[in-house]
Design a protein around this motif. Structure first.
Motif, PDB file in Angstrom:
ATOM      1  N   GLY A   1      -2.510  60.769 -90.837  1.00 59.96           N
ATOM      2  CA  GLY A   1      -1.202  60.960 -90.215  1.00 59.96           C
ATOM      3  C   GLY A   1      -0.858  59.792 -89.319  1.00 59.96           C
ATOM      4  N   PHE A   2       0.248  59.970 -88.573  1.00 63.05           N
ATOM      5  CA  PHE A   2       0.781  58.914 -87.712  1.00 63.05           C
ATOM      6  C   PHE A   2       0.726  59.305 -86.238  1.00 63.05           C
ATOM      7  N   LEU A   3       0.591  58.298 -85.388  1.00 62.33           N
ATOM      8  CA  LEU A   3       0.940  58.424 -83.982  1.00 62.33           C
ATOM      9  C   LEU A   3       2.217  57.616 -83.774  1.00 62.33           C
ATOM     10  N   ASP A   4       3.207  58.208 -83.123  1.00 59.27           N
ATOM     11  CA  ASP A   4       4.479  57.525 -82.911  1.00 59.27           C
ATOM     12  C   ASP A   4       5.135  58.057 -81.640  1.00 59.27           C
ATOM     13  N   ASP A   5       5.645  57.138 -80.815  1.00 57.71           N
ATOM     14  CA  ASP A   5       6.204  57.552 -79.519  1.00 57.71           C
ATOM     15  C   ASP A   5       7.699  57.844 -79.576  1.00 57.71           C
ATOM     16  N   ILE A   6       8.295  57.833 -80.770  1.00 53.63           N
ATOM     17  CA  ILE A   6       9.718  58.140 -80.910  1.00 53.63           C
ATOM     18  C   ILE A   6       9.928  59.407 -81.744  1.00 53.63           C
ATOM     19  N   LYS A   7       9.229  59.497 -82.860  1.00 53.49           N
ATOM     20  CA  LYS A   7       9.436  60.634 -83.753  1.00 53.49           C
ATOM     21  C   LYS A   7       8.735  61.880 -83.232  1.00 53.49           C
ATOM     22  N   LEU A   8       9.302  63.018 -83.572  1.00 56.04           N
ATOM     23  CA  LEU A   8       8.836  64.304 -83.050  1.00 56.04           C
ATOM     24  C   LEU A   8       7.483  64.669 -83.630  1.00 56.04           C
ATOM     25  N   VAL A   9       6.544  65.022 -82.744  1.00 56.74           N
ATOM     26  CA  VAL A   9       5.240  65.501 -83.185  1.00 56.74           C
ATOM     27  C   VAL A   9       5.439  66.776 -84.006  1.00 56.74           C
ATOM     28  N   GLY A  10       4.787  66.825 -85.168  1.00 59.81           N
ATOM     29  CA  GLY A  10       4.942  67.950 -86.082  1.00 59.81           C
ATOM     30  C   GLY A  10       5.883  67.656 -87.229  1.00 59.81           C
ATOM     31  N   SER A  11       6.705  66.603 -87.075  1.00 58.59           N
ATOM     32  CA  SER A  11       7.566  66.187 -88.187  1.00 58.59           C
ATOM     33  C   SER A  11       6.760  65.330 -89.150  1.00 58.59           C
ATOM     34  N   GLU A  12       7.415  64.812 -90.186  1.00 58.19           N
ATOM     35  CA  GLU A  12       6.721  63.997 -91.180  1.00 58.19           C
ATOM     36  C   GLU A  12       7.388  62.634 -91.337  1.00 58.19           C
ATOM     37  N   HIS A  13       6.579  61.678 -91.779  1.00 59.92           N
ATOM     38  CA  HIS A  13       7.080  60.348 -92.136  1.00 59.92           C
ATOM     39  C   HIS A  13       6.373  59.925 -93.408  1.00 59.92           C
ATOM     40  N   LEU A  14       7.158  59.645 -94.442  1.00 61.70           N
ATOM     41  CA  LEU A  14       6.607  59.215 -95.730  1.00 61.70           C
ATOM     42  C   LEU A  14       5.609  60.216 -96.304  1.00 61.70           C
ATOM     43  N   GLY A  15       5.837  61.480 -95.983  1.00 61.93           N
ATOM     44  CA  GLY A  15       4.997  62.543 -96.520  1.00 61.93           C
ATOM     45  C   GLY A  15       3.746  62.854 -95.716  1.00 61.93           C
ATOM     46  N   TYR A  16       3.581  62.204 -94.553  1.00 64.65           N
ATOM     47  CA  TYR A  16       2.411  62.437 -93.702  1.00 64.65           C
ATOM     48  C   TYR A  16       2.865  62.904 -92.315  1.00 64.65           C
ATOM     49  N   PRO A  17       2.059  63.737 -91.639  1.00 69.11           N
ATOM     50  CA  PRO A  17       2.493  64.314 -90.369  1.00 69.11           C
ATOM     51  C   PRO A  17       2.439  63.332 -89.200  1.00 69.11           C
ATOM     52  N   ILE A  18       3.345  63.535 -88.246  1.00 72.81           N
ATOM     53  CA  ILE A  18       3.255  62.876 -86.939  1.00 72.81           C
ATOM     54  C   ILE A  18       2.334  63.745 -86.096  1.00 72.81           C
ATOM     55  N   ILE A  19       1.142  63.225 -85.772  1.00 70.36           N
ATOM     56  CA  ILE A  19       0.126  64.054 -85.130  1.00 70.36           C
ATOM     57  C   ILE A  19      -0.050  63.745 -83.646  1.00 70.36           C
ATOM     58  N   GLY A  20       0.673  62.757 -83.133  1.00 70.21           N
ATOM     59  CA  GLY A  20       0.583  62.420 -81.727  1.00 70.21           C
ATOM     60  C   GLY A  20       1.694  61.473 -81.342  1.00 70.21           C
ATOM     61  N   SER A  21       1.831  61.247 -80.011  1.00 68.65           N
ATOM     62  CA  SER A  21       2.945  60.432 -79.543  1.00 68.65           C
ATOM     63  C   SER A  21       2.563  59.419 -78.472  1.00 68.65           C
ATOM     64  N   LYS A  22       1.352  59.491 -77.947  1.00 67.58           N
ATOM     65  CA  LYS A  22       1.015  58.631 -76.819  1.00 67.58           C
ATOM     66  C   LYS A  22      -0.397  58.077 -76.948  1.00 67.58           C
ATOM     67  N   VAL A  23      -0.673  57.054 -76.162  1.00 63.90           N
ATOM     68  CA  VAL A  23      -1.960  56.371 -76.220  1.00 63.90           C
ATOM     69  C   VAL A  23      -3.113  57.346 -76.016  1.00 63.90           C
ATOM     70  N   GLU A  24      -2.941  58.300 -75.112  1.00 64.52           N
ATOM     71  CA  GLU A  24      -4.022  59.241 -74.810  1.00 64.52           C
ATOM     72  C   GLU A  24      -4.438  60.068 -76.022  1.00 64.52           C
ATOM     73  N   ASP A  25      -3.535  60.228 -76.965  1.00 70.79           N
ATOM     74  CA  ASP A  25      -3.839  61.038 -78.149  1.00 70.79           C
ATOM     75  C   ASP A  25      -4.911  60.424 -79.035  1.00 70.79           C
ATOM     76  N   ILE A  26      -5.132  59.111 -78.934  1.00 69.78           N
ATOM     77  CA  ILE A  26      -6.108  58.482 -79.820  1.00 69.78           C
ATOM     78  C   ILE A  26      -7.519  59.003 -79.561  1.00 69.78           C
ATOM     79  N   LYS A  27      -7.773  59.442 -78.336  1.00 72.75           N
ATOM     80  CA  LYS A  27      -9.123  59.918 -78.011  1.00 72.75           C
ATOM     81  C   LYS A  27      -9.495  61.162 -78.806  1.00 72.75           C
ATOM     82  N   GLN A  28      -8.497  61.901 -79.286  1.00 70.54           N
ATOM     83  CA  GLN A  28      -8.762  63.119 -80.047  1.00 70.54           C
ATOM     84  C   GLN A  28      -9.259  62.805 -81.459  1.00 70.54           C
ATOM     85  N   TYR A  29      -9.147  61.554 -81.871  1.00 73.08           N
ATOM     86  CA  TYR A  29      -9.447  61.195 -83.254  1.00 73.08           C
ATOM     87  C   TYR A  29     -10.509  60.104 -83.326  1.00 73.08           C
ATOM     88  N   SER A  30     -11.538  60.252 -82.527  1.00 74.89           N
ATOM     89  CA  SER A  30     -12.585  59.223 -82.445  1.00 74.89           C
ATOM     90  C   SER A  30     -13.393  59.102 -83.739  1.00 74.89           C
TER      91      SER A  30
END
Length: 214
Positions: free
Chosen positions: A29-58
Motif C-alpha cells: 500500500g501507500f503512505l500519503d499525506d494528502i489522500k484519505l487513509v482508507g481510500s485507494e490509489h491505483l488499486g492499492y490502499p492508502i495505509i498511512g499519512s505521516k512519518v510516524e506511520d512508518i514505524k508500524q511497518y518495520s
C-alpha cells in the motif's frame, strides 16, 4: 518475496509500479499525506499519512515516490533514522553498466542509460530516456527528468534537478540544490541554489530563492 510500501500516491508512483519487479516485491500500500487513509490509489490502499506511520511497518521495505527532491529527502532521512530498508526500482528496459554504481532508494525509468563508471547516490530519480554518460557523479536526492542528457564527467551535486530535455555539456558541475530548466543547454558550471534556463543556460534566480525549502 518482500512486502513493499510506497511513500507518495501521485503520478510518480505510476511509473514506479510499472517498473516494479513483482517477482520479488509484493505491493502492500501507500503512505500519503494528502489522500484519505482508507481510500485507494491505483488499486492499492492508502495505509498511512505521516512519518510516524512508518514505524508500524518495520517488516516491510520502502520506496519514496515523491518528485520534489526536498520532500523526498525528508522521507528518506526518516526511513534511515528508523533503520528501515529502501529498494531500488530499475525498469527492465533500462541499460545500466556493470561498471556503474548506485545507492539506495533510486528509480531508473524506461530506456534510461547509466554508462561506464557513473556513480549515482541515494534516493535519486533517473527518469525515462535519461542518458548519464561515462564518469558522471550524481549526488544524493537528485532528479534527472525525462530525456535529459548528461555528457561525460558531469557532476550534479546533492538535490540538483535537471529538467526534461536539458543537455549538460561534459565536465560541467551543477551545484547543490540547483535547478536546470527544461530544454536548457548548460555550457558552464551552475552555482549552488541557482536556477538556470535557456540556450545557452543563464541564471535567473540565485540564493534568494531556496529550492530545498520545505
Amino acid at each position: 518475496m518482500k512486502n513493499l510500501i510506497i511513500i507518495g500516491a501521485g503520478g510518480y508512483a505510476k511509473s514506479v509500479l510499472d517498473s516494479l519487479d513483482y517477482m520479488n516485491f509484493k505491493m502492500e500500500g501507500f503512505l500519503d499525506d494528502i489522500k484519505l487513509v482508507g481510500s485507494e490509489h491505483l488499486g492499492y490502499p492508502i495505509i498511512g499519512s505521516k512519518v510516524e506511520d512508518i514505524k508500524q511497518y518495520s517488516n516491510c521495505v520502502f520506496f519514496v515516490a515523491i518528485g520534489n527532491n526536498a520532500k523526498r529527502k525528508l522521507w528518506f532521512d526518516k526511513l534511515k533514522e528508523h533503520e528501515l530498508s529502501l529498494i531500488n526500482v530499475i525498469d527492465n528496459s533500462a541499460i545500466v553498466s556493470r561498471h556503474a554504481t548506485m545507492g539506495e532508494g533510486c528509480f531508473v525509468g524506461k530506456l534510461a542509460v547509466l554508462n561506464h563508471g557513473c556513480r549515482v547516490g541515494d534516493n535519486c530519480v533517473v527518469n525515462t530516456r535519461s542518458l548519464v554518460e561515462h564518469g558522471c557523479e550524481i549526488g544524493d536526492h537528485v532528479n534527472l527528468s525525462t530525456n535529459s542528457t548528461l555528457n561525460g564527467d558531469v557532476i550534479v551535486k546533492e538535490g540538483g534537478f535537471v529538467g526534461s530535455g536539458a543537455i549538460i555539456n561534459g565536465q560541467i558541475t551543477v551545484g547543490k540544490w540547483s535547478l536546470v530548466g527544461s530544454g536548457a543547454v548548460v555550457i558552464r558550471d551552475v552555482r549552488p541554489n541557482t536556477t538556470v534556463v535557456g540556450v545557452p543556460a543563464k541564471e535567473i534566480l540565485s540564493n534568494s530563492v531556496k529550492y530545498n525549502s520545505l
